[in-house]
Design an enzyme around this catalytic site. Structure first.
Site, PDB file in Angstrom:
ATOM      1  N   CYS A  16      34.249 -12.220  90.552  1.00  0.00           N
ATOM      2  CA  CYS A  16      34.462 -10.954  89.947  1.00  0.00           C
ATOM      3  C   CYS A  16      35.022 -10.167  90.998  1.00  0.00           C
ATOM      4  CB  CYS A  16      33.232 -10.425  89.407  1.00  0.00           C
ATOM      5  SG  CYS A  16      31.707 -10.356  90.425  1.00  0.00           S
TER       6      CYS A  16
ATOM      7  N   HIS B  67      34.947   1.848  96.551  1.00  0.00           N
ATOM      8  CA  HIS B  67      34.809   1.865  95.332  1.00  0.00           C
ATOM      9  C   HIS B  67      35.508   2.537  94.225  1.00  0.00           C
ATOM     10  CE1 HIS B  67      31.601   1.010  92.230  1.00  0.00           C
ATOM     11  NE2 HIS B  67      31.350   2.528  91.888  1.00  0.00           N
TER      12      HIS B  67
ATOM     13  N   GLU C   7      27.998 -12.842  97.840  1.00  0.00           N
ATOM     14  CA  GLU C   7      28.690 -11.924  98.646  1.00  0.00           C
ATOM     15  C   GLU C   7      28.122 -11.707  99.954  1.00  0.00           C
ATOM     16  OE1 GLU C   7      28.382  -8.129  96.544  1.00  0.00           O
ATOM     17  OE2 GLU C   7      26.312  -8.449  95.788  1.00  0.00           O
TER      18      GLU C   7
ATOM     19  N   ASP D 118      32.995  -7.737  98.984  1.00  0.00           N
ATOM     20  CA  ASP D 118      32.048  -7.473  99.971  1.00  0.00           C
ATOM     21  C   ASP D 118      31.884  -9.087 100.736  1.00  0.00           C
ATOM     22  OD1 ASP D 118      30.907  -5.040 100.101  1.00  0.00           O
ATOM     23  OD2 ASP D 118      29.691  -5.435  98.084  1.00  0.00           O
TER      24      ASP D 118
END
Length: 763
Positions: A676, A364, A605, A629
């Site tokens: 995305c 992240h 995902e 993911d």
């Protein structure tokens, strides 16, 4: 043997430097195996030779002087073959190499085992026996292999510590010290390191020279006094509940803190020039090492008490040292594990680079770094963080390398790359208001991924046409509690207003996995397969309802909100979430707030969702693939684990096949489709995604001009031909090479930057 092995590992772990660690290894292994000789040869990349670094049994004068070529002798053969070699009569082997200065002509039996860490041969550990009758048996060979495997990481770290201290294996001054990690965010940064370490964590305390010995000594004495008061207070409070022998434990703790014991040793190191925290760390480490090696179980357990005392003293030292930290210009932030909160502590105009020991290129923090355009290297698992503070560093975010104390030549090379980047950015500024349309008229929407308000300015200046992913968890992560409805509403309103009238897609709270809230901990053995995303918020509707209500109220008068649900793996989750969203919508309308019902979509995902596109499309307004993911789950690779980071590849054939299937199924269902993930921000990835049929690509703002430049200078038919070619390839590396070659031939070589530096040298 297990207890012997554990004892060796503990003792080596407590060694003060590499040479001390190696001396312990050869001494303890020789005794444990009851053999005449144990030696360690380490490989020196600078000279491409193995050097005898420690021995028990051979002539000590040969240590540091005897060396063998990369494939020379039996030691070189062990390294080349990367497996044990066990010989009863070594001198008769054709690869045997004799060094008179070692005195090894007396020894016949030979067992050599490679020391390998992260696929890299660090050296060879050898045991020898004088008697020709002795052949090391399978059990002894297995023991030495186990010792080697257990100690490889410790040796790697100790070696890195010595090199960072300025010495190579040959004893010469080390220059252009480089460490290989994982590329986190592209770009190059040249600046000065600032190490941030967690509070009350002795292992993370950096090395510093004391500027004022008297002040450091007084700070330590004050901290000791505070801890003594705490212990006495606890002892008095529990006096009525403890027997005399149990009460005596508190007296033991106080005794350890006495000037004649631990405290006295720390003060001695402070007088020698170490700062208080560093002196405390070193003494505690030595004490713990001694206790852990004791034969008595009760005394071994006291190592825990020593650690606890050390942390208590450190906590008070840190309180006294909590002056406002000053960050220099061109700060490169370094930490054992970077967090979003750490990024926020440094003024944005001073932060130019990031280095994290833990994490990978798709964790992240790395994603946030890419969004902020900050060159980042992750996964430097062997780097001695404590020695990195206040050094000149080069962060190479393209190749995942850092260089400490760079030479003038290397600095000049990287400066040229920085200047190239600046010129490239200037050249792309003219594209800001141009549409992202191919040469043959195919239109693609280019959106941005955001999370911080600092993303907004960069996004708008780069010509973003909307937000494909607003990470609503960021406001949650930089808080010390759940933000209120009004706080969320204000935050969301800023994003919606900034991009109005363009759409802003807000993902509902996605915590768990690699995104943790300190005030809402989720402790699981396998967090990526556990409680995260929509699973958390459906289990806690009080969190979900407040968030959706804040989103809807924030959109009043703008009506550019879209809501996206993360980690969906079945239809029932969508139906339950929709029920709650509609409920909030009607409640908000009843309050007199005039808002339109926003579009609601789901993220694809989870692999299971790939096969439910039709069913999901029937219930929502749009679909958006989260390729980060999805790639992680398809390949069973934890994207935060640097040990397997090399297996995570966005261009893996399985990933490309899955993305193609999603695009085909979404088109059949007549549903809007976007993506995305980070793949959309890679110019080569963007070309493939457009060819597959993705209508909108959402990426970090810094990559948007590059992607737009490539798409505007190709035609859709060429992209489709390239896609059809790579879909038949079976290796992610071949796919990437094919894409890079195709972009180079089209004149986009400036967007494909990799492999520019090898072992610290420009190529």
């Amino acid at each position: 043997m297990l207890s012997v092995l554990r004892s060796i590992v503990q003792e080596v772990n407590a060694a003060k430097d590499l040479q001390h660690a190696l001396d312990i290894i050869v001494s303890r292994v020789q005794a444990a195996m009851d053999t005449d000789v144990c030696s360690v040869y380490l490989f020196d990349p600078a000279s491409n030779r193995y050097r005898l670094m420690a021995t028990e049994g051979l002539n000590q004068d040969a240590v540091g002087k005897v060396s063998l070529g990369h494939s020379e002798g039996l030691v070189g053969l062990v390294g080349v073959r990367e497996e044990p070699i066990n010989l009863q009569d070594a001198p008769s082997h054709p690869r045997y190499r004799y060094f008179p200065e070692t005195g090894e002509e007396r020894y016949h039996s030979f067992l050599g085992v490679p020391i390998i860490h992260r696929r890299k041969v660090l050296g060879v550990i050898v045991v020898q026996q004088q008697s020709i009758k002795r052949c090391f048996d399978e059990g002894e060979e297995a023991f030495l292999v186990t010792v080697s495997a257990q100690l490889a990481a410790i040796i790697a770290h100790s070696e890195a510590t010595d090199v960072m201290g300025g010495l190579s294996l040959s004893g010469e001054a080390a220059r252009d010290i480089n460490f290989k990690g994982v590329a986190g965010a592209p770009g190059v940064a040249i600046g000065h390191s600032v190490v941030i370490f967690p509070p009350a964590d002795l292992d993370a305390v950096p090395d510093k020279v004391s500027e004022n010995k008297e002040l450091e000594a007084q700070r330590f004495k004050d901290a000791i006094a505070s801890v003594r008061q705490d212990i006495q207070a606890v002892g008095n409070k529990l006096a009525d509940q403890l027997r005399p022998e149990e009460q005596a434990l508190f007296d033991v703790y106080l005794g350890i803190l006495d000037d004649n014991a631990l405290a006295g040793e720390v003060l001695g190191r402070i007088k020698a020039g170490n700062w208080a925290q560093g002196a405390l760390r070193d003494v505690i480490k030595e004490y713990v090492g001694h206790f852990e090696m004791m034969g008595d179980a009760y005394l071994r357990e006291r190592a825990v008490d020593i650690k606890d005392l050390g942390r208590r003293v450190l906590a008070y030292l840190e309180q006294s040292d909590q002056k406002e930290r000053e960050y220099p210009d061109n700060t490169i932030l370094v930490s054992d594990e970077l967090t979003p909160a750490m990024l926020g502590e440094v003024p944005r105009n001073k932060l130019i680079g990031l280095v994290s020991v833990r994490g990978s290129g798709n964790s992240h923090v790395a994603i946030l770094a890419r969004a902020m355009g900050i060159p980042t290297v992750m996964g430097l698992v062997d780097i001695p963080v404590s020695q990195l503070d206040s050094r000149e560093l080069v962060v190479d975010g393209y190749n995942g390398q850092i260089h400490a104390s760079p030479s003038a030549e290397l600095r000049a090379f990287y400066n040229s790359i920085v200047e190239e980047e600046k010129e490239l950015v200037k050249g792309l500024e003219t594209l800001k208001n141009q549409p992202c349309t191919t040469q043959d008229g195919h239109r693609v929407s280019v959106w941005v991924n955001t999370g911080l308000m600092t993303d907004v300015v960069r996004s708008l200046s780069n010509g973003a046409e909307g937000v494909g992913l607003y990470r609503t968890e960021v406001p949650f992560m930089i808080n010390e509690r759940f933000p209120s409805e009004q706080e969320q509403r204000d935050c969301y309103r800023e994003q919606l207003e900034a991009f109005s009238p363009n759409i802003v897609t807000m993902r509902t709270l996605d915590i768990g996995g690699d995104k943790a809230l300190t005030y809402f901990p989720i402790n699981e053995e396998n967090p990526f397969l556990g409680w995260r995303g929509i699973r958390v918020t459906l289990d806690h509707p009080e969190i979900f309802l407040v968030q959706v209500r804040a989103m809807l109220k924030a959109s009043e008068g703008l009506d550019n909100l879209r809501i996206m649900l993360p980690m969906v793996c079945n239809v029932s989750e969508v139906e339950e979430a929709l029920h709650l969203i509609y409920r909030v919508y009607h409640e908000v309308r009843e309050e007199g707030i005039n808002v339109s019902m926003p579009q609601v979509g789901v993220m694809i995902e989870v692999p299971g969702a790939v096969y439910q596109i039709k069913e999901l499309a029937e219930r929502v307004d749009f679909l958006s693939v989260g390729s980060n993911d999805l790639t992680q789950y398809l390949l069973a690779v934890d994207r935060n684990n640097p040990r397997v980071a090399g297996l995570y590849h966005s261009f893996h054939p399985a990933v490309l096949q899955a993305l193609t299937k999603i695009a085909v199924d979404a088109k059949c269902a007549g549903t809007q489709l976007s993506i995305c993930g980070e793949l959309a921000g890679d110019p080569a990835g963007a070309v493939l995604l457009m060819a597959m049929g993705y209508e909108a690509l959402s990426m970090n703002a810094s990559n948007l001009p590059r992607v737009k430049s490539v798409i505007r200078n190709i035609d859709l038919e060429w992209a489709r031909e390239l896609l059809s070619k790579v879909l038949y390839l079976d290796s992610p590396h071949v796919v990437k090479s094919t894409l890079d070659l195709a972009l180079n031939e089209k004149g986009f070589g400036k967007f494909v930057r990799s492999g520019r530096v090898v072992n610290g040298s420009p190529v």
